[in-house]
Design a protein around this motif. Structure first.
Motif, PDB file in Angstrom:
ATOM      1  N   ALA A 133       0.924  -1.363  -0.048  1.00  0.00           N
ATOM      2  CA  ALA A 133      -0.203   0.243  -0.010  1.00  0.00           C
ATOM      3  C   ALA A 133       0.968   1.202   0.182  1.00  0.00           C
ATOM      4  O   ALA A 133       0.555   2.158  -0.601  1.00  0.00           O
ATOM      5  N   ARG A 134       1.911   1.146   0.814  1.00  0.00           N
ATOM      6  CA  ARG A 134       3.085   2.455   0.939  1.00  0.00           C
ATOM      7  C   ARG A 134       3.520   2.537  -0.442  1.00  0.00           C
ATOM      8  O   ARG A 134       3.589   3.779  -1.198  1.00  0.00           O
ATOM      9  N   ALA A 135       4.003   1.631  -1.311  1.00  0.00           N
ATOM     10  CA  ALA A 135       4.371   1.712  -2.663  1.00  0.00           C
ATOM     11  C   ALA A 135       3.243   1.870  -3.485  1.00  0.00           C
ATOM     12  O   ALA A 135       3.611   3.029  -4.515  1.00  0.00           O
ATOM     13  N   ALA A 136       2.012   1.721  -3.368  1.00  0.00           N
ATOM     14  CA  ALA A 136       1.076   2.338  -4.503  1.00  0.00           C
ATOM     15  C   ALA A 136       0.704   3.919  -4.024  1.00  0.00           C
ATOM     16  O   ALA A 136       0.588   4.477  -5.008  1.00  0.00           O
ATOM     17  N   ALA A 137       0.946   4.239  -2.843  1.00  0.00           N
ATOM     18  CA  ALA A 137       0.765   5.421  -2.771  1.00  0.00           C
ATOM     19  C   ALA A 137       1.722   6.392  -2.932  1.00  0.00           C
ATOM     20  O   ALA A 137       1.834   7.543  -3.517  1.00  0.00           O
ATOM     21  N   TRP A 139      -5.600  -4.790 -16.771  1.00  0.00           N
ATOM     22  CA  TRP A 139      -4.446  -5.108 -16.919  1.00  0.00           C
ATOM     23  C   TRP A 139      -3.411  -4.070 -17.225  1.00  0.00           C
ATOM     24  O   TRP A 139      -2.195  -4.084 -17.042  1.00  0.00           O
ATOM     25  N   THR A 140      -3.816  -3.225 -17.867  1.00  0.00           N
ATOM     26  CA  THR A 140      -2.850  -2.200 -18.716  1.00  0.00           C
ATOM     27  C   THR A 140      -3.624  -0.641 -18.421  1.00  0.00           C
ATOM     28  O   THR A 140      -4.535  -0.351 -18.060  1.00  0.00           O
ATOM     29  N   ALA A 170      -2.790  -6.815 -11.425  1.00  0.00           N
ATOM     30  CA  ALA A 170      -1.862  -6.237 -12.401  1.00  0.00           C
ATOM     31  C   ALA A 170      -0.750  -5.479 -11.776  1.00  0.00           C
ATOM     32  O   ALA A 170       0.468  -5.359 -12.384  1.00  0.00           O
ATOM     33  N   ILE A 171      -0.894  -5.264 -10.539  1.00  0.00           N
ATOM     34  CA  ILE A 171       0.053  -4.212  -9.661  1.00  0.00           C
ATOM     35  C   ILE A 171       0.578  -5.221  -8.519  1.00  0.00           C
ATOM     36  O   ILE A 171       1.703  -5.005  -8.203  1.00  0.00           O
ATOM     37  N   ASP A 189       0.986 -13.783 -10.362  1.00  0.00           N
ATOM     38  CA  ASP A 189       0.132 -13.766 -11.665  1.00  0.00           C
ATOM     39  C   ASP A 189       0.685 -13.118 -12.769  1.00  0.00           C
ATOM     40  O   ASP A 189       0.649 -13.148 -14.002  1.00  0.00           O
ATOM     41  N   ILE A 190       1.340 -11.714 -12.581  1.00  0.00           N
ATOM     42  CA  ILE A 190       1.986 -10.993 -13.667  1.00  0.00           C
ATOM     43  C   ILE A 190       3.164 -11.910 -14.145  1.00  0.00           C
ATOM     44  O   ILE A 190       3.312 -11.806 -15.645  1.00  0.00           O
ATOM     45  N   THR A 191       3.949 -12.584 -13.514  1.00  0.00           N
ATOM     46  CA  THR A 191       4.954 -13.519 -14.191  1.00  0.00           C
ATOM     47  C   THR A 191       4.347 -14.394 -14.751  1.00  0.00           C
ATOM     48  O   THR A 191       4.912 -14.836 -16.050  1.00  0.00           O
ATOM     49  N   ARG A 192       3.312 -15.061 -14.454  1.00  0.00           N
ATOM     50  CA  ARG A 192       2.701 -16.232 -15.195  1.00  0.00           C
ATOM     51  C   ARG A 192       2.324 -15.779 -16.633  1.00  0.00           C
ATOM     52  O   ARG A 192       2.243 -16.369 -17.447  1.00  0.00           O
TER      53      ARG A 192
END
Length: 230
Positions: free
Chosen positions: A34-38, A189-190, A210-211, A216-219
């Motif tokens: 959450a801090r990264a998203a902020a 996703w984009t 997606a974030i 799942d992103i790697t997959r």
């Protein structure tokens, strides 16, 4: 203090959730996410479970949209299904509660109107976000006076469109009513899809996997480079 919905308009809400079997499971992990998203410019965080909500709320400057996934065997409704889960979300410090507002039977047998009335009575400052899967469900939730609706469950009920892409058509239909704000969520996703949702009238866009789900992103990368359907 009641959150101002206006602060979310035109923004990206990041859903920070990890289930018990996932590598990033745990309140500390979700608080860091959450801090990264902020730091990246998100306007709010969507979070599951009282423990994660509280951890994020303590260490993050953004408002938290809380939910509490609980499965009851007799009902398919699991996103904040009863007033008990709403209480836990509110007590953890969420500014807004997200709950299943589909037409499906709730585990405690309560009507959606009764749940909304109970929340309004007990938590008058808590904003209400109705997760819906169809236009009819969105309209019904608006009529019941929720603060906003989200297309979260489109594709996740058996009677809604089963598509790989976000349900931008549903966003456009609900936004055209010019009533309560409409959040776009689900299979986004984009950045281009985010922009398409906003162009269709979404008040805000919720992005999760997606974030915040690296497995799942790697997959998707692995499958695409192997020539498989992502």
């Amino acid at each position: 203090m009641r959150m101002a919905l206006k602060s979310l308009e035109g923004g990206i809400i990041v859903s920070c959730q990890a289930l018990e079997h996932e590598p990033l499971y745990g309140a500390e992990m979700m608080a860091a996410m959450a801090r990264a998203a902020a730091a990246g410019g998100a306007v709010a965080i969507r979070s599951n479970t009282p423990v994660d909500i509280a951890a994020i709320q303590r260490s993050n400057p953004l408002p938290v949209i809380g939910l509490y996934k609980q499965e009851y065997g007799q009902s398919p409704v699991y996103i904040t299904p009863t007033i008990a889960e709403v209480r836990a979300v509110a007590e953890a410090g969420a500014a807004m509660v997200a709950f299943d507002a589909t037409g499906r039977a709730r585990p405690d047998g309560a009507a959606l109107a009764d749940l909304i009335a109970a929340i309004r009575s007990e938590f008058p400052d808590l904003l209400l976000l109705a997760d819906i899967s169809t236009f009819e469900e969105g309209l019904a939730a608006m009529d019941l006076g929720v603060d906003a609706v989200s297309t979260t469950l489109s594709g996740y009920t058996p009677y809604s469109p089963q598509e790989a892409d976000p349900d931008i058509g549903l966003v456009r239909q609900l936004a055209a009513l010019a009533r309560q704000p409409v959040f776009a969520e689900g299979r986004i996703w984009t950045p281009e899809q985010c922009k398409a949702c906003l162009d269709a009238g979404a008040y805000a866009v919720v992005v999760g996997t997606a974030i915040t789900r690296p497995q799942d992103i790697t997959r998707r990368f692995v499958r695409y480079t192997a020539g498989e359907q992502a």
